[in-house]
Structures are given as structure tokens and as C-alpha cells.
Scaffold this motif. Sequence first.
Motif, PDB file in Angstrom:
ATOM      1  N   ARG A 196      -3.414  19.970 -12.903  1.00  0.00           N
ATOM      2  CA  ARG A 196      -3.953  18.856 -11.992  1.00  0.00           C
ATOM      3  C   ARG A 196      -2.560  17.788 -11.877  1.00  0.00           C
ATOM      4  O   ARG A 196      -2.047  17.398 -12.910  1.00  0.00           O
ATOM      5  CB  ARG A 196      -5.100  18.313 -12.071  1.00  0.00           C
ATOM      6  CG  ARG A 196      -6.223  19.236 -12.149  1.00  0.00           C
ATOM      7  CD  ARG A 196      -6.992  19.460 -10.837  1.00  0.00           C
ATOM      8  NE  ARG A 196      -8.066  20.374 -10.737  1.00  0.00           N
ATOM      9  CZ  ARG A 196      -8.881  20.562  -9.748  1.00  0.00           C
ATOM     10  NH1 ARG A 196      -8.394  19.980  -8.335  1.00  0.00           N
ATOM     11  NH2 ARG A 196      -9.829  21.413  -9.756  1.00  0.00           N
ATOM     12  N   PHE A 197      -2.382  17.279 -10.823  1.00  0.00           N
ATOM     13  CA  PHE A 197      -1.381  16.094 -10.580  1.00  0.00           C
ATOM     14  C   PHE A 197      -2.385  15.062 -10.279  1.00  0.00           C
ATOM     15  O   PHE A 197      -2.702  14.734  -9.113  1.00  0.00           O
ATOM     16  CB  PHE A 197      -0.382  16.534  -9.678  1.00  0.00           C
ATOM     17  CG  PHE A 197       0.398  17.844  -9.882  1.00  0.00           C
ATOM     18  CD1 PHE A 197       1.413  17.692 -10.503  1.00  0.00           C
ATOM     19  CD2 PHE A 197      -0.186  19.071  -9.210  1.00  0.00           C
ATOM     20  CE1 PHE A 197       2.066  19.070 -10.732  1.00  0.00           C
ATOM     21  CE2 PHE A 197       0.554  20.178  -9.408  1.00  0.00           C
ATOM     22  CZ  PHE A 197       1.701  20.063 -10.394  1.00  0.00           C
ATOM     23  N   GLU A 198      -2.386  14.190 -11.436  1.00  0.00           N
ATOM     24  CA  GLU A 198      -3.556  13.131 -11.113  1.00  0.00           C
ATOM     25  C   GLU A 198      -2.776  11.555 -11.135  1.00  0.00           C
ATOM     26  O   GLU A 198      -3.424  10.607 -11.305  1.00  0.00           O
ATOM     27  CB  GLU A 198      -4.381  13.221 -12.496  1.00  0.00           C
ATOM     28  CG  GLU A 198      -5.197  14.573 -12.117  1.00  0.00           C
ATOM     29  CD  GLU A 198      -6.423  14.642 -13.335  1.00  0.00           C
ATOM     30  OE1 GLU A 198      -7.205  15.567 -12.918  1.00  0.00           O
ATOM     31  OE2 GLU A 198      -6.250  14.116 -14.609  1.00  0.00           O
ATOM     32  N   ASP A 199      -1.455  11.537 -11.432  1.00  0.00           N
ATOM     33  CA  ASP A 199      -0.644  10.422 -11.453  1.00  0.00           C
ATOM     34  C   ASP A 199       0.043  10.122 -10.499  1.00  0.00           C
ATOM     35  O   ASP A 199       1.357  10.805 -10.532  1.00  0.00           O
ATOM     36  CB  ASP A 199      -0.071  10.189 -13.020  1.00  0.00           C
ATOM     37  CG  ASP A 199       0.675   8.876 -13.061  1.00  0.00           C
ATOM     38  OD1 ASP A 199       0.534   7.967 -12.363  1.00  0.00           O
ATOM     39  OD2 ASP A 199       1.131   8.509 -14.290  1.00  0.00           O
ATOM     40  N   PRO A 200      -0.174   9.501  -9.257  1.00  0.00           N
ATOM     41  CA  PRO A 200       0.891   9.519  -8.281  1.00  0.00           C
ATOM     42  C   PRO A 200       2.095   8.616  -8.538  1.00  0.00           C
ATOM     43  O   PRO A 200       3.280   8.976  -7.887  1.00  0.00           O
ATOM     44  CB  PRO A 200       0.169   8.708  -7.191  1.00  0.00           C
ATOM     45  CG  PRO A 200      -1.003   7.955  -7.841  1.00  0.00           C
ATOM     46  CD  PRO A 200      -1.394   8.732  -9.025  1.00  0.00           C
ATOM     47  N   THR A 201       2.143   8.084  -9.615  1.00  0.00           N
ATOM     48  CA  THR A 201       3.510   7.141  -9.900  1.00  0.00           C
ATOM     49  C   THR A 201       4.565   8.164 -10.269  1.00  0.00           C
ATOM     50  O   THR A 201       5.820   7.817 -10.029  1.00  0.00           O
ATOM     51  CB  THR A 201       3.108   6.206 -10.944  1.00  0.00           C
ATOM     52  OG1 THR A 201       2.817   7.078 -12.273  1.00  0.00           O
ATOM     53  CG2 THR A 201       2.038   5.076 -10.690  1.00  0.00           C
TER      54      THR A 201
ATOM     55  N   ASP B 163      -2.835  20.180  -6.394  1.00  0.00           N
ATOM     56  CA  ASP B 163      -3.252  20.939  -7.561  1.00  0.00           C
ATOM     57  C   ASP B 163      -3.488  22.128  -7.579  1.00  0.00           C
ATOM     58  O   ASP B 163      -3.672  23.000  -6.269  1.00  0.00           O
ATOM     59  CB  ASP B 163      -4.891  20.127  -7.722  1.00  0.00           C
ATOM     60  CG  ASP B 163      -4.838  18.860  -8.194  1.00  0.00           C
ATOM     61  OD1 ASP B 163      -3.946  18.049  -8.618  1.00  0.00           O
ATOM     62  OD2 ASP B 163      -6.063  18.283  -7.870  1.00  0.00           O
ATOM     63  N   VAL B 164      -3.105  22.903  -8.778  1.00  0.00           N
ATOM     64  CA  VAL B 164      -3.551  24.280  -8.798  1.00  0.00           C
ATOM     65  C   VAL B 164      -4.822  24.673  -9.439  1.00  0.00           C
ATOM     66  O   VAL B 164      -5.285  24.007 -10.611  1.00  0.00           O
ATOM     67  CB  VAL B 164      -2.520  25.115  -9.873  1.00  0.00           C
ATOM     68  CG1 VAL B 164      -2.606  26.328  -9.710  1.00  0.00           C
ATOM     69  CG2 VAL B 164      -0.820  24.715  -9.197  1.00  0.00           C
ATOM     70  N   LEU B 165      -5.766  25.104  -8.550  1.00  0.00           N
ATOM     71  CA  LEU B 165      -7.179  25.079  -9.029  1.00  0.00           C
ATOM     72  C   LEU B 165      -7.200  26.303 -10.039  1.00  0.00           C
ATOM     73  O   LEU B 165      -6.392  26.862 -10.468  1.00  0.00           O
ATOM     74  CB  LEU B 165      -7.950  25.430  -7.858  1.00  0.00           C
ATOM     75  CG  LEU B 165      -7.898  24.433  -6.787  1.00  0.00           C
ATOM     76  CD1 LEU B 165      -8.978  24.933  -5.469  1.00  0.00           C
ATOM     77  CD2 LEU B 165      -8.126  23.000  -6.865  1.00  0.00           C
TER      78      LEU B 165
ATOM     79  N   ALA C 110       4.881  30.030  -3.330  1.00  0.00           N
ATOM     80  CA  ALA C 110       3.948  28.821  -3.399  1.00  0.00           C
ATOM     81  C   ALA C 110       3.106  28.786  -4.503  1.00  0.00           C
ATOM     82  O   ALA C 110       2.575  30.050  -4.816  1.00  0.00           O
ATOM     83  CB  ALA C 110       3.201  28.641  -2.040  1.00  0.00           C
ATOM     84  N   ILE C 111       2.764  27.732  -5.064  1.00  0.00           N
ATOM     85  CA  ILE C 111       1.756  27.716  -6.313  1.00  0.00           C
ATOM     86  C   ILE C 111       0.574  26.901  -5.939  1.00  0.00           C
ATOM     87  O   ILE C 111      -0.344  27.062  -6.446  1.00  0.00           O
ATOM     88  CB  ILE C 111       2.423  27.278  -7.372  1.00  0.00           C
ATOM     89  CG1 ILE C 111       2.724  26.144  -7.489  1.00  0.00           C
ATOM     90  CG2 ILE C 111       3.448  28.298  -8.219  1.00  0.00           C
ATOM     91  CD1 ILE C 111       3.059  25.310  -8.941  1.00  0.00           C
ATOM     92  N   SER C 112       0.578  26.292  -4.906  1.00  0.00           N
ATOM     93  CA  SER C 112      -0.272  25.458  -4.160  1.00  0.00           C
ATOM     94  C   SER C 112      -0.262  25.183  -2.769  1.00  0.00           C
ATOM     95  O   SER C 112       1.013  25.603  -2.371  1.00  0.00           O
ATOM     96  CB  SER C 112      -0.893  24.326  -4.987  1.00  0.00           C
ATOM     97  OG  SER C 112       0.295  23.185  -5.038  1.00  0.00           O
ATOM     98  N   GLU C 113      -1.061  24.649  -1.925  1.00  0.00           N
ATOM     99  CA  GLU C 113      -0.785  24.166  -0.559  1.00  0.00           C
ATOM    100  C   GLU C 113       0.287  23.476  -0.381  1.00  0.00           C
ATOM    101  O   GLU C 113       1.025  23.708   0.615  1.00  0.00           O
ATOM    102  CB  GLU C 113      -1.919  23.565  -0.218  1.00  0.00           C
ATOM    103  CG  GLU C 113      -1.813  23.465   1.488  1.00  0.00           C
ATOM    104  CD  GLU C 113      -2.996  22.806   2.155  1.00  0.00           C
ATOM    105  OE1 GLU C 113      -3.252  22.391   3.252  1.00  0.00           O
ATOM    106  OE2 GLU C 113      -4.155  22.652   1.277  1.00  0.00           O
ATOM    107  N   HIS C 114       0.722  22.641  -1.422  1.00  0.00           N
ATOM    108  CA  HIS C 114       1.915  21.708  -1.049  1.00  0.00           C
ATOM    109  C   HIS C 114       2.966  21.673  -2.021  1.00  0.00           C
ATOM    110  O   HIS C 114       3.749  20.798  -2.050  1.00  0.00           O
ATOM    111  CB  HIS C 114       1.107  20.201  -1.153  1.00  0.00           C
ATOM    112  CG  HIS C 114       0.498  20.085   0.202  1.00  0.00           C
ATOM    113  ND1 HIS C 114       1.066  19.336   1.308  1.00  0.00           N
ATOM    114  CD2 HIS C 114      -1.024  19.952   0.436  1.00  0.00           C
ATOM    115  CE1 HIS C 114       0.051  19.522   2.341  1.00  0.00           C
ATOM    116  NE2 HIS C 114      -1.091  19.519   1.594  1.00  0.00           N
ATOM    117  N   ILE C 115       3.046  22.756  -3.229  1.00  0.00           N
ATOM    118  CA  ILE C 115       4.106  23.054  -3.860  1.00  0.00           C
ATOM    119  C   ILE C 115       4.820  24.489  -3.663  1.00  0.00           C
ATOM    120  O   ILE C 115       4.125  25.302  -3.936  1.00  0.00           O
ATOM    121  CB  ILE C 115       3.608  22.788  -5.405  1.00  0.00           C
ATOM    122  CG1 ILE C 115       3.068  21.609  -5.712  1.00  0.00           C
ATOM    123  CG2 ILE C 115       4.711  23.089  -6.470  1.00  0.00           C
ATOM    124  CD1 ILE C 115       2.691  21.193  -7.073  1.00  0.00           C
TER     125      ILE C 115
END
Length: 304
Positions: A105-110, A54-56, A12-17
Motif C-alpha cells: 500500500r502507498f499511504e504517504d502521498p508526500t 495500491d497492490v491489493l 503493470a502491477i496495479s491500475e496506476h503503476i
Amino acid sequence: MLDIVIDSRQAAISEHIRVKRILPFRQRRMVGPFIFMDHAGPVTSAPSPISKMDVLPHPHIGLSTVSYLLGGKVTHRDSLGVEQVIVPGEVNWMTAGRGIAHSERFEDPTVLQKGQLELIQTWVALPEKEEEADPAFENFKPEQLPVFTDTGIWMRLIAGNAYGLRNEVKTLSPLFYLHVVLEAGTRFALPQEHSERGVYIVRGALETGGQLYREGQLLVFTKKSDPVILAKENCTLMVLGGEPLGDRFIWWNFVSSRKERIEQAKEDWKQGRIILPPNDNHEYIPLPEDKSKPAGGPNPGLLS
């Protein structure tokens, strides 16, 4: 002939990835100077809000991160004040040297609507004389990276030199890194310029030495061998390697030729001596609980 086959493991690299982690591996820590490899995606679903992916901000020392997207979009911010939206086909080369922090950061939901997000990140260990270099970041556009095509073959040189191809990506030791696409039935030979060579199967299946291998596997070949790879299906490969640098310690996001330097980096992060990105400094990932020592085996932690 094959030296070792490494099956990717879940991490895991973040809570959801979650990612496929390829390097380091207990029986094979490095291929040339490459000491870390993660394959994220394709991501087919996302949390709400998307920022949960996001990976902080987190630190690195003693390495260069190489971020290469096969699909999607990621925003990079680092201690130097760099803010770079990373898109497919670019090379994003961040040299940590004596210490840098960055976020992803993942800032574009499209980009997640059709499972488009897919990222390969590798770390390249630095030569000893460069481990305390000044941090740096460079972005290279696709048009700056040479592409070679032939019947059934497409390849882009990400960094280094191979097959007579070169580009302007600054590397600090001899290496090569390629994005290769093969049509089913195509035969492919590895470059001979480098002593250590590996092939990671992103998609598809290939045959070598009479054996079949599938996506999620890294094939590492012995020195001076001349294997022939046959694409049994349409394949996407990452082909990499170079000259070995010698042993390295790795703990969480830190790489060094000296164990004591890893311990210093831990303290530097705890004490705030590695600067957060000035445009992303309101949160960060604290140092993980130290359950192992860097000499005891690979422990890259949770992030890239």
C-alpha cells in the motif's frame, strides 16, 4: 563474456503503476535462484486518491520476495499479521513457502511529490526441500547490511555473500545480491564466488567487452568469465546471482518445481485456503483467467 542481454519490458502491477519487468525472460528464466525482477519508478505522478496505486492482497507460494526501495515508502501487510513500513536501504524478505498473501500500500502521498518512489522487487525460488516451509517475514535495517567503499565505488550487500561481505539475512541457497553505485570512469569486476551473475542497470551507462549498455538492461555473464565493467556515466546497479536450483514452473505469483503444485495453489486461492492479511482483508485480487499453463512459458501475471 556475456551470455545474454535482457531488455526490460513494460508491465503493470496495479491500475496506476507500470514497471520495467526484467525476469523471467523467455530465453533466460533465472539467474542463479532469482526468477523474477521488477523495477518500479521513479514514479513522477500519482492518481487521486493515492490508494489507486495500491497492490491489493495477493498470494505467493514456493519463493521469497525481496523488496528493496531506492526511494519512497511502502506499507507491507501479510497473512502472518506483519505490518511493516518499508523505507529505502532496508531489506524486506518474505518467504512464502507453502502459501502467504500480502499487500503493498502507498499511504504517504508526500513521497510522490518529487518523484521519489522507486522500488526493486525480486523473487528467489526456494530449494525443493524448502518449497513447503512455513511462511516468514523479516526486515533488516540499513545498519545491519555491510557497506563497502573505495575510490568511485559504493556498494551495499543486500543478501548472501560477495567480495568477502556477509550479513544476517537468511538465505536458503547460495546467492548474492548487491546495490552498487559507480562514479563515471570507475572500473568494476564481478564477484567470483558464484557461477551465475547478472548486472541490472538502474541508471546510467556502462561498457563491457567494447559495447555500451544503458539503463533498463540486465547483462548476464557466462560462468567463470572475468569481465571488466567500466562506468561511462554515474551508474546505479543491482548485481545478483548465485547457484542454479534447476527448472521451475511459474504462473502468476506462484513458483514451484512441480506443475501440479501450481494447480493446487490456484485452487487454494479460489477457495480461500491462503489466508488474507488480518489487518488488510476487505479486498483482494482474484485469480486471473487461466490463459496459459505453467509449462508453456513464463506468465507472471499482473502483480508482484
